[in-house]
Write a protein that holds these residues in place. Structure first.
Motif, short mmCIF file in Angstrom:
data_model
loop_
_atom_site.label_atom_id
_atom_site.label_comp_id
_atom_site.label_asym_id
_atom_site.label_seq_id
_atom_site.Cartn_x
_atom_site.Cartn_y
_atom_site.Cartn_z
N CYS A 97 -38.51 -46.31 -33.04
CA CYS A 97 -39.24 -45.06 -33.14
C CYS A 97 -39.75 -44.91 -34.58
O CYS A 97 -38.98 -45.06 -35.52
CB CYS A 97 -38.32 -43.90 -32.78
N PHE B 194 -40.51 -42.33 -36.15
CA PHE B 194 -40.06 -41.09 -36.79
C PHE B 194 -38.58 -41.14 -37.18
O PHE B 194 -38.21 -40.77 -38.28
CB PHE B 194 -40.29 -39.88 -35.87
N CYS B 195 -37.75 -41.63 -36.26
CA CYS B 195 -36.31 -41.60 -36.55
C CYS B 195 -35.69 -43.00 -36.62
O CYS B 195 -34.49 -43.13 -36.85
CB CYS B 195 -35.59 -40.76 -35.49
N CYS C 128 -39.75 -40.07 -27.62
CA CYS C 128 -38.50 -40.63 -28.14
C CYS C 128 -37.32 -39.85 -27.58
O CYS C 128 -37.31 -38.63 -27.59
CB CYS C 128 -38.50 -40.54 -29.67
N PHE D 68 -34.41 -39.75 -28.80
CA PHE D 68 -33.53 -39.27 -29.86
C PHE D 68 -34.09 -38.04 -30.57
O PHE D 68 -33.40 -37.05 -30.75
CB PHE D 68 -33.26 -40.39 -30.86
N CYS D 69 -35.36 -38.15 -30.98
CA CYS D 69 -35.93 -37.02 -31.74
C CYS D 69 -36.94 -36.22 -30.92
O CYS D 69 -37.51 -35.25 -31.44
CB CYS D 69 -36.56 -37.53 -33.03
ZN LIG Z 1 -37.39 -40.80 -32.57
#
Ligand SMILES: [Zn+2]
Length: 83
Positions: free
Chosen positions: A59, A61-62, A73, A75-76
């Motif tokens: 990802c 972003f994270c 995503c 996760f985020c």
């Molecule tokens: Zn993410």
């Protein structure tokens, strides 16, 4: 071949099959499918699972590992542009 030898070769195939199964699992594929393929056709399955591309990407972003086909995503929760 005696029955002990048959059992030995089956066990050997199952143990060898674990190798592509573990690599396949790390790359995001089914453990059982690769275990079966590895036990039945180890010579083919092992190089195949080594060279096959991973089903995961990072990802942006994270930096968590997510499926290549993911659009959000897990996760985020950010939306990812599909490339
Ligand atoms: Zn993410």
């Amino acid at each position: 071949m005696t029955s002990e030898q048959v059992v030995f070769y089956i066990l050997l195939a199952l143990v060898l099959g674990l190798l592509p199964a573990i690599i396949g699992k790390i790359k995001g594929y089914s453990f059982l499918v690769w275990w079966f393929l590895g036990a039945a056709f180890f010579i083919i399955a092992f190089p195949l699972v080594v060279f096959i591309s991973s089903d995961y990407k990072k990802c942006p972003f994270c930096s968590e590992k997510i499926k290549k086909s993911a659009t959000v995503c897990r996760f985020c929760q950010r939306e990812l542009s599909l490339k």
